[in-house]
Scaffold this active site. Structure first.
Site: not given
Ligand code: PLP
Length: 357
Positions: A35, A130, A253
């Protein structure tokens, strides 16, 4: 000459990390989580480095379609499911496996005209709160899903909120186990942290993300030291100017850093518009000519400044490793109050990327 910043993506490190994950996952199959454009690494350019995976998991329908069009014929899982009933036309056409986390999605699948049944992942909410059906409804929802002719294989899925910290996955895992005891379905629960720490949660499929890219789910380098993961992304730049401060002179800055004695400062072509965290404080680790030093003063849009005291030979053109093989991204993230995940995902489009086979 282009501006001297660039990212390197190391495909052999990616392949290597997948084999390490395979070793830890035992008999479970692997959804490589890609993702967010493969955690900022660029899905189109890296997915073939993960071609030995069993499936790809992501969120965005367009990314899924791109994978199909580039030739990936194996399973693809949509981790957030679909967002409206019309999406099912594409899920059907491209043969995508979808998460189902709400009643309306099952209703939509039931009502859809599909060329063949869709495989689904029933998302159970075991405490993350969630997405997902309450674990107590697992059996009812499973029965309902199984009764639909548009539904093919059903897999149970849940996600851990604390697999990467001292609370652990155990409480959630017990809830899932109790609720699904009598359901004869495949199971998919473990993220990176649970793959490394909770082998009892592995079952049929696991979902590694961050460890494929060679960083730590907890943010602690110590947690993954010794298992042989290699960082896939390196961010490199150069010193483009050197300033000699006298005691009492400030840099950047807000004049947020003031030299207490004469001090050489290197100006690096890397700023928050490249993806470097703007809130990284003075003291954030960075390497110049391979030598560990630290940032001083505010991070600007296009530049940051570093202490050259540990590397007196450094000059204009000296190589800077912002993060990568020698400078763990987790240590940079920790100093900046964030996680390696965020830094990878934030790599900006304007940074040229070199692919290393
Ligand atoms: C992003 C995600 C993962 C992977 O998580 P990591 O901590 O990067 O291994 C696994 N399952 C779901 C549902 C996710 O959204």
């Amino acid at each position: 000459m282009p501006r001297p910043i660039s990212a390197t993506i190391n495909l052999s490190a990616l392949r290597h990390n997948l084999s390490i994950v395979r070793h830890h996952a035992g008999a479970a199959k692997i959804w490589s989580v890609v993702k967010a454009n493969a955690y900022g690494h660029g899905l189109a350019r890296i997915w073939q480095g993960l071609a030995a995976t069993d499936g790809f998991a992501l969120l965005d329908l367009n990314e899924a379609i791109m994978l199909r069009e580039q030739g990936w014929q194996g399973p693809i899982l949509l981790l957030e499911g679909f967002f409206q009933p019309q999406d099912l036309v594409l899920l059907d056409y491209y043969r995508l496996t979808t998460t189902v986390h709400s009643d309306w999605q099952l209703e939509a699948i039931k009502a859809a005209r599909l060329s063949a049944p869709l495989n689904i992942y029933l998302k159970l909410n075991s405490g993350m709160n969630r997405l997902g059906f309450p674990v107590g409804q697992a059996e009812t929802i499973w029965q309902w899903a199984k009764s639909l002719s548009n539904v093919g294989e059903v897999t149970l899925m849940s996600h851990f909120a604390n697999a990467d910290n001292h609370i652990g996955a155990q409480t959630q895992f017990s809830l899932i186990q109790q609720a699904s005891e009598h359901i004869p379905a495949a199971r998919c629960f473990a993220n990176s942290a649970a793959i490394l720490r909770n082998p009892e949660t592995h079952y049929d499929w696991v979902r590694p993300g961050i460890i494929l890219y060679g960083a730590s789910p907890s943010g602690e380098v110590a947690d993954i030291a010794g298992i042989g993961l290699q960082p896939v992304m390196s961010l490199n730049s150069e010193i483009i100017a050197v300033q000699s401060l006298s005691a009492g002179h400030s840099v950047g800055y807000g004049s947020r850093y003031t030299a207490s004695a004469a001090q050489r400062i290197g100006v690096v072509a890397c700023g928050y518009a490249d993806g470097y965290p703007r809130l990284a404080p003075s003291g954030t680790p960075i390497r110049v000519d391979g030598i560990l030093t630290q940032t001083v003063g505010s991070i600007s849009m296009d530049m940051l400044t570093v202490d050259l005291t540990p590397c007196p030979q450094a000059q204009i053109g000296s190589k800077v490793e912002v993060w990568g093989e020698n400078q763990p991204i987790d240590d940079v993230a920790k100093a900046a109050g964030t996680v390696g995940y965020e830094l990878m995902c934030a790599l900006a489009n304007r940074v040229p990327v070199t692919l290393r086979p």
